[in-house]
Design a protein around this motif. Structure first.
Motif, short mmCIF file in Angstrom:
data_model
loop_
_atom_site.label_atom_id
_atom_site.label_comp_id
_atom_site.label_asym_id
_atom_site.label_seq_id
_atom_site.Cartn_x
_atom_site.Cartn_y
_atom_site.Cartn_z
N GLY A 42 0.76 -1.19 0.09
CA GLY A 42 -0.01 -0.10 0.12
C GLY A 42 0.67 1.39 0.06
O GLY A 42 0.59 2.22 -0.69
N ASN A 43 1.86 1.15 0.82
CA ASN A 43 2.75 2.42 0.86
C ASN A 43 3.43 2.48 -0.48
O ASN A 43 3.72 3.67 -0.98
CB ASN A 43 3.92 2.34 1.84
N LEU A 44 3.87 1.31 -1.25
CA LEU A 44 4.48 1.71 -2.51
C LEU A 44 3.55 2.16 -3.58
O LEU A 44 4.08 2.98 -4.37
CB LEU A 44 5.13 0.37 -2.76
N VAL A 45 2.16 1.84 -3.53
CA VAL A 45 1.17 2.16 -4.27
C VAL A 45 0.92 3.70 -4.13
O VAL A 45 0.97 4.66 -5.12
CB VAL A 45 -0.18 1.49 -4.06
N ASP A 46 1.11 4.24 -2.92
CA ASP A 46 0.70 5.47 -2.58
C ASP A 46 1.94 6.51 -3.24
O ASP A 46 1.64 7.30 -3.85
CB ASP A 46 0.80 5.78 -1.07
N GLU A 51 3.40 10.29 -8.49
CA GLU A 51 4.00 10.56 -9.75
C GLU A 51 2.83 11.41 -10.60
O GLU A 51 3.21 12.04 -11.78
CB GLU A 51 4.46 9.27 -10.41
N LEU A 52 1.60 10.86 -10.45
CA LEU A 52 0.38 11.44 -11.34
C LEU A 52 0.12 13.05 -10.97
O LEU A 52 -0.07 13.76 -11.76
CB LEU A 52 -0.81 10.95 -10.88
N TYR A 145 -7.22 4.04 -8.63
CA TYR A 145 -7.08 2.89 -8.47
C TYR A 145 -6.37 2.14 -9.35
O TYR A 145 -6.02 2.55 -10.54
CB TYR A 145 -8.43 2.19 -8.05
N ILE A 146 -5.92 0.74 -9.43
CA ILE A 146 -5.33 0.15 -10.32
C ILE A 146 -5.70 -0.38 -11.52
O ILE A 146 -6.85 -0.89 -11.29
CB ILE A 146 -4.57 -1.13 -9.39
N ASN A 147 -5.13 -0.31 -12.76
CA ASN A 147 -5.83 -0.63 -14.02
C ASN A 147 -5.23 -2.08 -14.10
O ASN A 147 -3.95 -2.27 -14.42
CB ASN A 147 -5.19 0.25 -14.88
N ASN A 148 -5.99 -3.13 -14.04
CA ASN A 148 -5.54 -4.38 -14.19
C ASN A 148 -5.19 -4.91 -15.64
O ASN A 148 -4.70 -6.10 -15.64
CB ASN A 148 -6.60 -5.36 -13.38
N ILE A 156 7.90 0.97 -14.65
CA ILE A 156 6.41 1.04 -14.34
C ILE A 156 5.59 2.59 -14.69
O ILE A 156 6.25 3.55 -14.23
CB ILE A 156 5.72 0.73 -13.06
N ASP A 157 4.84 2.74 -15.65
CA ASP A 157 4.41 3.77 -15.95
C ASP A 157 2.89 4.30 -15.22
O ASP A 157 1.99 3.62 -15.46
CB ASP A 157 3.98 3.86 -17.42
N ALA A 158 2.99 5.36 -14.21
CA ALA A 158 2.26 5.61 -13.23
C ALA A 158 0.77 6.00 -14.02
O ALA A 158 -0.43 5.56 -13.75
CB ALA A 158 2.57 6.75 -12.45
N LYS A 159 0.89 6.57 -15.41
CA LYS A 159 -0.31 7.09 -15.95
C LYS A 159 -0.87 5.95 -16.71
O LYS A 159 -2.42 5.91 -16.77
CB LYS A 159 0.06 8.12 -16.84
N GLN A 160 -0.48 4.98 -16.80
CA GLN A 160 -0.98 3.57 -17.42
C GLN A 160 -1.46 2.75 -16.25
O GLN A 160 -2.43 1.96 -16.60
CB GLN A 160 0.13 2.88 -18.38
#
Length: 463
Positions: A42-46, A51-52, A145-148, A156-160
């Protein structure tokens, strides 16, 4: 006491959970390896989501300290805030990202999930109310949220990776309901140090609730009985009676062809794909155990594989798998849909193994189906067909309680640890063996369960 966002969400799950965490925090089970890994992810996702909205100011501190730092950052002209904290009207919340927008702010709550659920809407509504009660105008509320569907190739491209969805209308539609629940949640602070029957009214099923059980396990038997008997909500899950279809089981066993291959994968998944070519949360096999029985009565032959470095494990795993799985015989797993799904994914990514994996899938028999389809029903399974519930009943001499690793979540989290080069050699070897022991027991449990079922079926033939 301040009512935090976490408190409120836990109140909605079960008021007794919130009470226990606030009043008796020492009784709450400690964080295990699997849960800690979720927190870490969760911390890594935050961090990735930031970056957005780059060039933000990170607000330090919780509750009142965090609130003062948030006000200071706003006054200093910050346009993007990470971890802004608000305290107002006895409420406290720490948001993920706040972005200045016109005469107000847009709130972005970051989630590890791949879709938005009701809890997420309620969470964001509570956050929005907190900010507004502190006099901070929220123009729009978003859930990030995550685009599966995203597949990693390189960095890893945050925008994608993320979907940033405006949920302002959903927040508006839930505002009144959340406002009505907030005083009820605050009232839990006044329950005192002992649960009473009237406190259990908000619990869906006190007799089955893990949070109520934590408290009642501290009580003498008489007090425990009185508490549960006097609560209004006292439903008990109705269990099916004992039933064994011996003829049906015999037919299922006779459909199996030797040699028998019992197997199970352990898998790794991550919100942020760990390797190129994978999607968020895609399950990547890194370990397996296989027991092979060549003919009836033969001693099972054991095979293990566990990737020892943190890199894409599939190529090496498939090569080991290929050396074990013969061209004939039944392949046996538990909840085979999972293993077959992994085989399909690996066949697509590595077509040179497609013939092998497709053939394994065609020969796979799901041992769980005997229990799922009602051929063997025991109330001791407590309504579940999982291996963890069936094995202790049919093969009581086998137990996960004797293992250091006792469930799949910890096994998965352990792979990241065991492949960490910073781990000492002694620690690595111990954890490596613990992981092997866990996976073996899952598979050996199936071997023994089939033996028990075979004994049951033979009794029918003799009769």
């Amino acid at each position: 006491m301040l009512l935090t966002k976490s408190n409120f969400i836990h109140f909605m799950d079960c008021p007794c959970r919130m009470w226990l965490e606030k009043i008796h925090p020492k009784l709450v089970p400690p964080t295990d390896a699997a849960l800690q890994r979720i927190f870490d992810q969760g911390n890594l996702v935050d961090e990735k989501a930031r970056e957005l909205f780059p060039d933000g100011v990170t607000v330090l501190g919780f509750n009142f300290e965090g609130y003062e730092n948030t006000k200071r950052a706003m006054a200093n002209g910050a346009n993007v805030l990470y971890q802004p904290t608000i305290v107002a009207d006895g409420l406290s919340c720490r948001a993920d990202i706040l972005v200045r927008s016109g005469d107000g702010w847009d709130l972005h709550e970051v989630k590890m999930s791949t879709k938005i659920d009701e809890e997420n809407y309620c969470d964001a509504t509570f956050q929005t109310l907190c900010f507004e009660r502190a006099g901070i105008k929220i123009n729009k509320t978003f859930i990030t949220y995550i685009n599966n569907k995203y597949v990693r190739h390189g960095e890893i491209d945050a925008k994608q990776l993320f979907i940033d969805e405006d949920i302002s209308q959903e927040v508006a539609s839930r505002r009144t309901a959340i406002e009505e629940l907030i005083p009820k949640a605050k009232d839990v602070f006044n329950w005192g140090y002992t649960l009473k029957p009237e406190h259990l009214d908000g619990c869906k099923d006190p007799r089955a609730c893990e949070w109520v059980k934590i408290w009642t396990d501290t009580l003498p038997e008489v007090e425990r009985f009185e508490l549960l008997e006097n609560c209004k909500a006292s439903s008990v899950k109705e269990l099916l009676p004992f039933h064994v279809d011996k003829e049906g089981i015999r037919k299922e066993i006779e459909s199996l062809k030797y040699p028998l291959y019992f197997f199970d994968y352990e898998t790794h998944s991550s919100a942020l794909p760990s390797f190129d070519g994978y999607r968020p949360y895609q399950q990547i096999p890194f370990q397996f155990s296989v027991y092979v029985i060549d003919h009836p009565g033969a001693t099972p032959k054991l095979h293990d594989f566990l990737m020892k470095t943190f890199e894409d494990p599939v190529p090496q795993l498939l090569e080991a798998f290929k050396s074990i799985m013969g061209a004939e015989g039944s392949v046996i797993s538990w909840y085979a849909k999972f293993e077959k799904g992994r085989n399909d994914e690996m066949a697509e990514a590595h077509p040179e193994y497609a013939v092998l994996l497709n053939d394994v899938n065609e020969r796979t028999y799901d041992l769980m189906d005997i229990f799922k389809n009602g051929l063997y029903v025991d109330p001791s399974f407590v309504g579940s067909n999982s291996l963890k519930n069936v094995m202790p009943v049919l093969v009581p001499e086998l137990s996960y309680k004797n293992l250091t690793i006792q469930e799949g979540g910890t096994a998965s989290a352990s792979w990241v640890t065991v492949t960490d080069p910073r781990l000492s050699e002694a620690q690595r070897e111990k954890l490596y063996q613990d992981m092997i022991d866990y996976c073996r027991l899952d598979v050996y449990g199936m071997v023994r369960i089939l033996e028990v079922l075979g004994s049951v079926a033979s009794q029918q033939v003799v009769a």
